[in-house]
Design an enzyme around this catalytic site. Structure first.
Site, short mmCIF file in Angstrom:
data_model
loop_
_atom_site.label_atom_id
_atom_site.label_comp_id
_atom_site.label_asym_id
_atom_site.label_seq_id
_atom_site.Cartn_x
_atom_site.Cartn_y
_atom_site.Cartn_z
N ASP A 109 0.71 -1.06 0.02
CA ASP A 109 0.04 0.06 -0.13
C ASP A 109 1.02 1.22 0.12
O ASP A 109 1.26 1.74 -1.16
CB ASP A 109 -0.88 0.00 1.28
CG ASP A 109 -2.14 0.79 1.47
OD1 ASP A 109 -2.49 1.16 0.33
OD2 ASP A 109 -2.34 1.31 2.50
N ARG A 171 -10.94 -13.52 5.26
CA ARG A 171 -9.58 -14.13 4.80
C ARG A 171 -9.74 -15.44 3.84
O ARG A 171 -9.00 -15.53 3.09
CB ARG A 171 -8.73 -14.50 5.81
CG ARG A 171 -7.88 -13.25 6.61
CD ARG A 171 -6.97 -13.95 7.42
NE ARG A 171 -6.66 -13.04 8.42
CZ ARG A 171 -5.60 -11.96 8.61
NH1 ARG A 171 -5.39 -11.58 7.26
NH2 ARG A 171 -5.61 -11.09 9.39
P1 5GP Z 1 1.97 -0.42 3.81
O1 5GP Z 1 3.02 -0.49 5.02
O2 5GP Z 1 2.36 -0.97 2.40
O3 5GP Z 1 1.15 0.76 3.63
O4 5GP Z 1 0.82 -1.58 4.47
C1 5GP Z 1 0.69 -2.79 3.94
C2 5GP Z 1 -0.27 -3.49 4.99
O5 5GP Z 1 -1.55 -2.73 4.88
C3 5GP Z 1 -0.79 -5.01 4.37
O6 5GP Z 1 0.03 -5.97 4.64
C4 5GP Z 1 -2.10 -4.80 4.89
O7 5GP Z 1 -2.34 -5.52 5.98
C5 5GP Z 1 -2.62 -3.56 4.81
N1 5GP Z 1 -3.63 -3.34 3.72
C6 5GP Z 1 -3.24 -2.27 2.74
N2 5GP Z 1 -4.04 -2.18 1.76
C7 5GP Z 1 -5.06 -3.03 2.12
C8 5GP Z 1 -6.44 -3.53 1.36
O8 5GP Z 1 -6.90 -3.04 0.43
N3 5GP Z 1 -7.18 -4.61 2.16
C9 5GP Z 1 -6.55 -5.27 3.12
N4 5GP Z 1 -7.32 -6.15 3.77
N5 5GP Z 1 -5.40 -4.95 3.98
C10 5GP Z 1 -4.68 -3.68 3.30
#
Ligand code: 5GP
Length: 186
Positions: A109, A171
């Site tokens: 993300d 999940r």
């Molecule tokens: P980042 O550090 O890249 O912002 O966060 C990644 C984490 O955010 C992922 O491992 C997940 O846990 C959560 N996350 C980000 N976007 C989504 C989404 O669209 N759906 C879900 N279920 N989790 C997300």
């Protein structure tokens, strides 16, 4: 970002199980070609990456010596948006010095979690560290991470299924769904 007071419903299917399975096989073939004759430690990030990782490793050819391990991290802040401050809740058991490490994550993300993990694992003197993500949301990217294997680029929508949850739910769904918000009633 998803408001935790909202009542969420499954919206539409973004990626079908058939499409996911086809892409997982393609990525596994690339991994097989890259690591043929070598050992890799595949590190799945709990819990979201578990279903993707277990499907992926079963498609990797026998010419790769695959080991599996897991890490669990928690991001401070809300459950749906990364704060960038990451805590290791469970570390992997494997001693990775001199080994090929493949980090397997469900979704990138902002990229902050993977950036942190790459730094932590990279500091342990592995032979190589590569990142494999099933999903990437480029619109939300805050840091650059070199991604060796990427399943799908998706729009900025909150998705669940195939390992991804919202507050622990969904999940187990075989397809990847977008969720819809609806205000919780009185
Ligand atoms: P980042 O550090 O890249 O912002 O966060 C990644 C984490 O955010 C992922 O491992 C997940 O846990 C959560 N996350 C980000 N976007 C989504 C989404 O669209 N759906 C879900 N279920 N989790 C997300």
């Amino acid at each position: 970002m998803i408001d935790e007071e909202s009542d969420l419903r499954l919206g539409r299917i973004l990626l079908t199980r058939e499409k996911i399975a086809g892409r997982v096989r393609e990525i596994a073939d690339e991994i097989t070609r890259t690591y043929s004759g070598q050992e890799i430690v595949v590190v799945g990030i709990l819990k979201g990456a578990v279903i993707f990782m277990t499907d992926l490793v079963r498609c990797v050819g026998n010419e790769v010596d695959v080991r599996m391990d897991f890490m669990s991290v928690s991001s401070y802040g809300s459950s749906s948006e990364s704060s960038g401050v990451v805590k290791i809740v469970k570390d992997m058991d494997t001693y990775v010095e001199g080994k090929n490490v493949l980090i397997v994550e469900d979704i990138m993300d902002t990229g902050l979690t993977l950036s942190y993990l790459r730094d932590v694992i990279g500091a342990r003197s592995p032979k190589s560290v590569r990142i494999c993500v099933l999903l990437e949301k480029p619109e939300r990217k805050k840091v650059e991470n070199e991604i060796a294997y990427r399943g799908f680029i998706i729009p900025d929508e909150f998705v669940v299924g195939y390992g991804l949850d919202y507050a622990g739910r969904w999940r187990n769904l075989s397809d990847i769904w977008c969720v819809e918000e609806g205000r919780r009633g009185p």
